[in-house]
Every structure is written in structure tokens, then in C-alpha cells.
Scaffold this motif. Structure first.
Motif, PDB file in Angstrom:
ATOM      1  N   ILE A 148       0.842  -1.197   0.000  1.00 55.10           N
ATOM      2  CA  ILE A 148       0.000   0.000   0.000  1.00 55.10           C
ATOM      3  C   ILE A 148       0.881   1.252   0.000  1.00 55.10           C
ATOM      4  O   ILE A 148       2.000   1.238   0.525  1.00 55.10           O
ATOM      5  CB  ILE A 148      -0.960  -0.017   1.215  1.00 55.10           C
ATOM      6  N   LYS A 149       0.389   2.319  -0.619  1.00 49.98           N
ATOM      7  CA  LYS A 149       1.153   3.564  -0.663  1.00 49.98           C
ATOM      8  C   LYS A 149       1.270   4.181   0.729  1.00 49.98           C
ATOM      9  O   LYS A 149       0.434   3.942   1.600  1.00 49.98           O
ATOM     10  CB  LYS A 149       0.476   4.554  -1.614  1.00 49.98           C
ATOM     11  N   ARG A 150       2.299   4.989   0.911  1.00 52.61           N
ATOM     12  CA  ARG A 150       2.550   5.596   2.229  1.00 52.61           C
ATOM     13  C   ARG A 150       1.474   6.600   2.607  1.00 52.61           C
ATOM     14  O   ARG A 150       1.200   6.804   3.785  1.00 52.61           O
ATOM     15  CB  ARG A 150       3.914   6.288   2.233  1.00 52.61           C
ATOM     16  N   TYR A 151       0.863   7.245   1.598  1.00 51.84           N
ATOM     17  CA  TYR A 151      -0.196   8.226   1.853  1.00 51.84           C
ATOM     18  C   TYR A 151      -1.356   7.971   0.896  1.00 51.84           C
ATOM     19  O   TYR A 151      -1.146   7.747  -0.301  1.00 51.84           O
ATOM     20  CB  TYR A 151       0.310   9.661   1.664  1.00 51.84           C
ATOM     21  N   LEU A 152      -2.576   7.998   1.430  1.00 51.17           N
ATOM     22  CA  LEU A 152      -3.783   7.900   0.628  1.00 51.17           C
ATOM     23  C   LEU A 152      -4.600   9.162   0.868  1.00 51.17           C
ATOM     24  O   LEU A 152      -4.984   9.455   2.010  1.00 51.17           O
ATOM     25  CB  LEU A 152      -4.589   6.656   1.007  1.00 51.17           C
ATOM     26  N   VAL A 197       2.003   1.762   8.598  1.00 50.56           N
ATOM     27  CA  VAL A 197       1.807   1.104   7.306  1.00 50.56           C
ATOM     28  C   VAL A 197       1.403   2.116   6.242  1.00 50.56           C
ATOM     29  O   VAL A 197       1.922   2.119   5.129  1.00 50.56           O
ATOM     30  CB  VAL A 197       0.758  -0.025   7.422  1.00 50.56           C
ATOM     31  N   THR A 198       0.467   2.979   6.583  1.00 49.46           N
ATOM     32  CA  THR A 198       0.043   4.033   5.665  1.00 49.46           C
ATOM     33  C   THR A 198      -0.644   5.134   6.460  1.00 49.46           C
ATOM     34  O   THR A 198      -1.062   4.928   7.603  1.00 49.46           O
ATOM     35  CB  THR A 198      -0.904   3.492   4.576  1.00 49.46           C
ATOM     36  N   SER A 241      -3.996   5.215  -7.637  1.00 53.37           N
ATOM     37  CA  SER A 241      -4.008   3.829  -7.157  1.00 53.37           C
ATOM     38  C   SER A 241      -3.763   3.784  -5.657  1.00 53.37           C
ATOM     39  O   SER A 241      -3.150   4.691  -5.069  1.00 53.37           O
ATOM     40  CB  SER A 241      -2.950   2.998  -7.885  1.00 53.37           C
ATOM     41  N   LEU A 242      -4.199   2.700  -5.031  1.00 55.49           N
ATOM     42  CA  LEU A 242      -3.984   2.502  -3.599  1.00 55.49           C
ATOM     43  C   LEU A 242      -2.607   1.915  -3.312  1.00 55.49           C
ATOM     44  O   LEU A 242      -2.074   2.101  -2.211  1.00 55.49           O
ATOM     45  CB  LEU A 242      -5.050   1.555  -3.037  1.00 55.49           C
ATOM     46  N   ASP A 243      -2.048   1.214  -4.281  1.00 54.52           N
ATOM     47  CA  ASP A 243      -0.828   0.452  -4.045  1.00 54.52           C
ATOM     48  C   ASP A 243       0.336   0.958  -4.887  1.00 54.52           C
ATOM     49  O   ASP A 243       0.152   1.687  -5.869  1.00 54.52           O
ATOM     50  CB  ASP A 243      -1.080  -1.036  -4.348  1.00 54.52           C
ATOM     51  N   LYS A 244       1.543   0.550  -4.487  1.00 56.62           N
ATOM     52  CA  LYS A 244       2.761   0.984  -5.172  1.00 56.62           C
ATOM     53  C   LYS A 244       2.890   0.371  -6.566  1.00 56.62           C
ATOM     54  O   LYS A 244       3.625   0.892  -7.401  1.00 56.62           O
ATOM     55  CB  LYS A 244       3.978   0.607  -4.320  1.00 56.62           C
ATOM     56  N   ASP A 245       2.178  -0.728  -6.818  1.00 55.01           N
ATOM     57  CA  ASP A 245       2.241  -1.396  -8.126  1.00 55.01           C
ATOM     58  C   ASP A 245       1.194  -0.867  -9.106  1.00 55.01           C
ATOM     59  O   ASP A 245       1.102  -1.360 -10.243  1.00 55.01           O
ATOM     60  CB  ASP A 245       2.060  -2.905  -7.955  1.00 55.01           C
ATOM     61  N   ASN A 246       0.393   0.097  -8.664  1.00 62.84           N
ATOM     62  CA  ASN A 246      -0.638   0.727  -9.505  1.00 62.84           C
ATOM     63  C   ASN A 246      -1.633  -0.281 -10.070  1.00 62.84           C
ATOM     64  O   ASN A 246      -2.000  -0.242 -11.248  1.00 62.84           O
ATOM     65  CB  ASN A 246       0.007   1.519 -10.653  1.00 62.84           C
TER      66      ASN A 246
END
Length: 414
Positions: A268-272, A309-310, A387-392
Motif C-alpha cells: 500500500i502507498k505511504r499516503y492515501l 503502514v500508511t 491507485s492505492l498500491d505501489k504497483d498501480n
């Protein structure tokens, strides 16, 4: 006056009756080896004979803040505690569990400074250090079972010392002789236990070991040895080595927020940003026993123990679960999708139109369209930065009814 977060008790009872071990972690929040090890027990161990009861997060408010004691040192509150102390209910509740007649032995898990040695070597290796030691308050207690504390501690130390990562990590036995020599330890959890006839030990890995996976490795070897001494039979779903533990520690599982949002916490990305939340209070549940929310001014951090985590940057809305499912067409097949959930999509998806709600796919825009139901959407139609995640791969499909946020489905492009 109460603490915000209370501990949880997890019970793993084997099909064959036997002795019961109580493992307590997290009494000091800046000692992560002491709470990630019991989390591993919960997630990856199965008991076949006997019982394992686990409290991974005794001092949860301190654990997620990475401080020894947010309301003072909890491990100095077992002889006496004021009713107005924020830790009062927690201490009273864990005392009841310790004194449960079913509990045969108590383990309290810590990380301690330095490396305990019987004789002074230097400022790190010396008798005043606590790290890499099995701690007992006295050699033995009057108990029907497991009263020879010194003998059991020797067995544990011997087993750990057979599997050292580095030679200076050697485990020793530290007898505090609490009754005669240590007024502060007379206020501790283990001393409370032994003065009530319960065999109790502390396991201290060293704070000077900076790799969390190594500390958890030593904790688990010690705990497994205690289980073997007690005749508790178990299985684990991984090989007990540092590389495997390092990998498992990074598996944060999933979280459900306010009952209407489900997130995969891995990658998951560091910031949403612009995340739909209630203004005053938000709930979180999930697969990891150390999962919690920590509010930081106008942000909400999702924590697993002391690991951030985020961070959710909120879009404050009226949030309530007001829909159980939506109808979607995923890769050409019509499906009823639970809310909240994460669904796999290969090429495209469409949320079928309904008069009762509107859809907002975050990162997708079409001029003049406010309700994005009834529109076939492909991966390339959504901007990657949303996207929510680092892998888009994961994107938010938000569901609204009038002014209320009802829930979310996350589409995961495989």
C-alpha cells in the motif's frame, strides 16, 4: 481516565487436553520483539495438544506509539495501582487471566538493553544489562507444576544457545532475587504471578540487536522450548529462520475500516489522499493482531505495532454501511459483489446502474458524468497516481447514497 485501546486475548486450544501457557507481549511499547513474536504465534501456529493463550498487545496505546509507557511504566503497577490510572482496567483484567486456574505458566516478553553477563565486561556486556536473558525472580516457587524456575530457565537458555546467529548473542539466566534485592521488580507482572503461586518468566532479547526478525527468532525459540517443557504439542506453517521471519513480518494482511472499506495493506502507498472517513471516530479491524488506528492531528495512521503502514488524509463525510452488495460486470461476467471487498479484474469492469446509489471511481473522469455506474472501465482509463498500491493495480470504487458514503469495492487489476 481509561486507555484508548485494550488488549486482546487469543486462545489456541489443542484437541488433546494438556497444560496451558499464557504468553504476554507488549507491556513496554518500545520493545517490538516482545509483541511481534506473540503476533507470529497467533498468525502461524497451531496447537495439537495442550493450550496456548496469547496477549500480544497488553499496553497497546504504548505499542503503536513506540514508547515504553504512554501512561507510565505498566510493569511497575502490579503491586498497587490507583483507580484513576489509565492503565487500571488493563492491569486488573490481565491479573484475572494470570490467576485463572487453567493457566499453568506465564511468559512476559521484552527487549532489554545490552547483553546480560554474570560478570562485568564493559558498558554493554554486564550484570546490569537485561538483553539476551531468561529472567526469574527466584530459583523456585511452591507449585504443583513447573515450580523449579531455575532448571526450566537453564533448558530454555541451552536451546537458544544451540541456534545463535552470532556468538555474542548468547543467552544467560538472570535471577533478580526480587524479594530481597529489587524493590522495583516487586511491582512487576512476573513477581505478581509467582507470589500468587504461578510459575512466571520474562524473556528479554537485546535492544542492541537492531534487526527485528532476529529478536523475534530468539523469542520464538524460547517460547517453543517452554511449550516442549510443558508437553504442549504444536505446528507452525513456516521454517524457523531469520529470512523467513523477515518476510512474514512484512505481511500486514488486510484492514476493514468502519465496516465498509476493505484494504490490502501489503504494497500500500505511504499516503492515501481524500479518503472517506468520519470526522470524530473511525473503527478498524483486520487480520493482524497488532492492527490499530492512531490519529495524528488531521491524519489517521494505520499501524501494525510500532510500524506505520500508511497514512490516510481524510475527506470527512457521513460514513455508514448502507449497502451490502452491488451488481458488477467483471471481464464480461455478471457478478454480485459484497461491500466491502477486493475483487480481481483482468481487463474491465462495470457497475450496473441503480436508482438507489451513485458510483465514483477514483481516478476516472468523463466530462459531464457525475455517476459512473453503467460505464465500462478499463485499467488504462484510470490515472495511476490514484491507485492505492505501489504497483498501480488497485483502485477505489466508492458508493454513495445521497450525501452518505456507503462503502467501497477495491478493484485489483491482475
Amino acid at each position: 481516565f481509561g486507555a484508548n485501546l485494550h488488549f486482546k486475548l487469543y486462545k489456541k486450544d489443542g484437541k488433546i487436553p494438556g497444560n496451558r501457557l499464557l504468553v504476554i507481549g507488549g507491556i513496554h511499547g518500545n520493545e517490538p520483539g516482545g509483541y511481534f513474536a506473540p503476533a507470529m504465534l497467533i498468525l502461524h501456529y497451531k496447537i495439537k495438544k495442550g493450550s496456548l493463550w496469547i496477549v500480544p498487545n497488553l499496553n497497546f496505546d504504548s505499542d503503536i506509539r513506540d514508547v515504553r509507557g504512554f501512561y507510565g511504566d505498566m510493569n511497575r503497577k502490579f503491586a498497587k495501582i490507583d483507580k484513576n490510572d489509565p492503565d487500571y482496567n488493563i492491569v486488573q483484567d490481565i491479573k484475572k487471566i494470570i490467576l485463572d486456574p487453567k493457566i499453568d505458566l506465564v511468559l512476559n516478553l521484552h527487549d532489554g538493553h545490552g547483553y546480560y553477563r554474570r560478570y562485568w565486561e564493559n558498558s554493554i556486556f554486564n550484570p546490569k544489562a537485561w538483553g539476551q536473558a531468561c529472567i526469574i525472580d527466584q530459583k523456585c516457587i511452591d507449585s504443583k507444576k513447573f515450580g523449579d524456575l531455575d532448571s526450566i530457565a537453564k533448558k530454555v537458555a541451552n536451546e537458544v544457545n544451540k541456534k545463535l546467529i552470532k556468538n555474542h548473542h548468547i543467552f544467560n539466566i538472570k535471577n533478580t532475587k526480587t524479594k530481597f534485592h529489587d524493590e522495583q521488580m516487586q511491582k512487576s507482572l512476573t513477581y505478581f504471578a509467582i507470589t500468587h503461586g504461578k510459575p512466571a518468566f520474562a524473556i528479554e532479547t537485546s535492544k542492541n540487536i537492531k534487526d527485528l526478525s532476529q529478536k523475534v527468532y530468539y523469542q520464538l525459540i524460547a517460547i517453543e522450548t517452554f511449550m516442549k517443557v510443558m508437553g504442549i504439542e504444536f505446528e507452525r506453517d513456516f521454517k524457523l529462520n531469520v529470512p523467513t521471519i523477515k518476510k512474514l513480518l512484512k505481511d500486514y494482511g488486510y484492514a476493514v475500516i468502519n465496516g465498509n472499506i476493505k484494504l490490502d495493506l501489503n504494497h500500500i502507498k505511504r499516503y492515501l489522499y481524500y479518503f472517506p472517513l468520519n470526522k470524530n471516530s473511525n473503527s478498524i479491524e483486520g487480520s493482524h493482531p497488532l492492527l490499530a488506528f492512531l490519529k495524528d492531528k488531521n491524519r489517521w495512521n494505520i499501524m501494525v505495532g510500532n510500524i506505520k503502514v500508511t497514512t490516510l488524509i481524510p475527506d470527512y463525510v457521513k460514513s455508514k454501511k448502507c449497502i451490502d452488495s452491488i451488481d458488477m460486470i467483471i471481464d464480461g461476467k455478471e457478478k454480485k459483489i459484497e461491500v466491502p471487498s477486493i475483487v480481481n479484474v483482468k481487463n474491465s469492469f462495470l457497475v450496473k446502474k441503480s436508482d438507489s446509489f451513485r458510483i465514483n471511481v477514483i481516478g476516472f473522469t468523463k466530462k459531464g458524468i457525475k455517476n459512473e455506474s453503467g460505464i465500462l472501465i478499463k485499467r488504462g482509463d484510470i490515472l495511476k497516481r490514484f491507485s492505492l498500491d505501489k504497483d498501480n493495480k488497485m483502485y477505489r470504487v466508492e458508493i454513495y447514497k445521497k450525501d452518505s458514503f456507503c462503502g467501497m469495492v477495491v478493484v485489483n487489476f491482475k
